[in-house]
Write a protein that holds these residues in place. Structure first.
Motif, PDB file in Angstrom:
ATOM      1  N   LEU A   4       0.960  -1.258  -0.110  1.00 59.78           N
ATOM      2  CA  LEU A   4       0.102   0.193   0.188  1.00 59.78           C
ATOM      3  C   LEU A   4       0.607   0.914  -0.208  1.00 59.78           C
ATOM      4  O   LEU A   4       0.119   2.674  -1.038  1.00 59.78           O
ATOM      5  N   VAL A   5       1.863   1.006   0.455  1.00 55.47           N
ATOM      6  CA  VAL A   5       2.586   2.099   0.751  1.00 55.47           C
ATOM      7  C   VAL A   5       3.131   2.623  -0.530  1.00 55.47           C
ATOM      8  O   VAL A   5       3.435   3.844  -0.774  1.00 55.47           O
ATOM      9  N   VAL A   6       3.418   1.821  -1.307  1.00 57.22           N
ATOM     10  CA  VAL A   6       4.135   1.721  -2.890  1.00 57.22           C
ATOM     11  C   VAL A   6       3.917   2.387  -3.750  1.00 57.22           C
ATOM     12  O   VAL A   6       3.609   2.737  -4.580  1.00 57.22           O
ATOM     13  N   LEU A   7       2.489   1.449  -3.885  1.00 56.32           N
ATOM     14  CA  LEU A   7       0.927   1.351  -4.813  1.00 56.32           C
ATOM     15  C   LEU A   7       0.057   2.865  -4.556  1.00 56.32           C
ATOM     16  O   LEU A   7      -0.281   3.613  -5.640  1.00 56.32           O
ATOM     17  N   LEU A  30       7.441   0.506  -8.716  1.00 59.48           N
ATOM     18  CA  LEU A  30       8.321  -0.026  -9.141  1.00 59.48           C
ATOM     19  C   LEU A  30       9.593   0.782  -8.343  1.00 59.48           C
ATOM     20  O   LEU A  30      10.656   0.190  -7.228  1.00 59.48           O
ATOM     21  N   VAL A  31       9.346   1.723  -8.427  1.00 50.48           N
ATOM     22  CA  VAL A  31      10.748   2.673  -7.914  1.00 50.48           C
ATOM     23  C   VAL A  31      10.654   3.003  -6.524  1.00 50.48           C
ATOM     24  O   VAL A  31      11.756   3.066  -5.865  1.00 50.48           O
ATOM     25  N   LEU A  32       9.417   3.223  -5.973  1.00 51.84           N
ATOM     26  CA  LEU A  32       8.861   3.411  -4.176  1.00 51.84           C
ATOM     27  C   LEU A  32       9.480   2.022  -3.681  1.00 51.84           C
ATOM     28  O   LEU A  32       9.558   2.218  -3.051  1.00 51.84           O
ATOM     29  N   SER A  33       8.559   0.843  -4.548  1.00 58.83           N
ATOM     30  CA  SER A  33       9.557   0.331  -3.986  1.00 58.83           C
ATOM     31  C   SER A  33      10.532  -0.854  -4.095  1.00 58.83           C
ATOM     32  O   SER A  33      11.270  -1.148  -2.500  1.00 58.83           O
ATOM     33  N   ASN A  36      11.590   1.828  -0.896  1.00 56.92           N
ATOM     34  CA  ASN A  36      11.664   1.391   0.459  1.00 56.92           C
ATOM     35  C   ASN A  36      12.334   0.359   0.676  1.00 56.92           C
ATOM     36  O   ASN A  36      12.748   0.037   1.939  1.00 56.92           O
ATOM     37  N   GLN A  37      12.297  -1.422  -0.116  1.00 57.87           N
ATOM     38  CA  GLN A  37      12.571  -2.796   0.475  1.00 57.87           C
ATOM     39  C   GLN A  37      14.286  -2.711   0.477  1.00 57.87           C
ATOM     40  O   GLN A  37      14.604  -3.605   1.010  1.00 57.87           O
ATOM     41  N   CYS A  46      14.777  -1.891   8.558  1.00 60.85           N
ATOM     42  CA  CYS A  46      13.330  -2.032   7.910  1.00 60.85           C
ATOM     43  C   CYS A  46      12.708  -1.168   6.845  1.00 60.85           C
ATOM     44  O   CYS A  46      13.473   0.027   6.887  1.00 60.85           O
ATOM     45  N   SER A  47      11.779  -1.925   6.055  1.00 62.28           N
ATOM     46  CA  SER A  47      11.197  -0.702   5.336  1.00 62.28           C
ATOM     47  C   SER A  47       9.610   0.006   6.267  1.00 62.28           C
ATOM     48  O   SER A  47       9.797  -0.106   7.475  1.00 62.28           O
TER      49      SER A  47
END
Length: 120
Positions: A4-7, A30-33, A36-37, A46-47
């Protein structure tokens, strides 16, 4: 939670720029994921989602912070390929469940309080 954070930002951007919605819905998450990860997890352990549920990512062998390449491989295998496996499994063989391994690329997810107890 991390999903949810990236979508969310991608969907919000797609409503602002309708002509570019495929880019916004695919590229922005994709970039945010990745950020984050991989990047955030490398810096903080941690993410965003793991922070909210009080967990961390650690190396399997010694409980230390995983390196960038290990986190990137984990993100690619679990994040990108893992979702593809889930979708293909749901379409073709819904009877067989998908069980993610506890240890992926030598990285474990542990509760912060258990890590503190073990280390100290």
């Amino acid at each position: 939670m991390d999903f949810l954070v990236v979508l969310g930002p991608g969907l919000a951007a797609a409503t602002r720029v309708p002509k570019l919605w495929p880019v916004m819905v695919l590229a922005v998450p994709l970039v945010l994921s990745f950020a984050n990860q991989v990047l955030l997890a490398r810096l903080t352990g941690c993410s965003v989602g793991k922070f909210l549920v009080a967990t961390r990512v650690v190396r399997k062998g010694d409980g230390g912070r995983p390196g960038t390449w290990r986190l990137a491989r984990r993100w690619f295998v679990a994040g990108l390929l893992g979702w593809a496996v889930v979708v293909v499994n749901a379409v073709f063989d819904s009877r067989d469940g998908f069980d993610a391994p506890d240890d992926l690329e030598g990285v474990l997810i542990v509760r912060r309080k258990h890590l503190r107890e073990r280390l100290g």
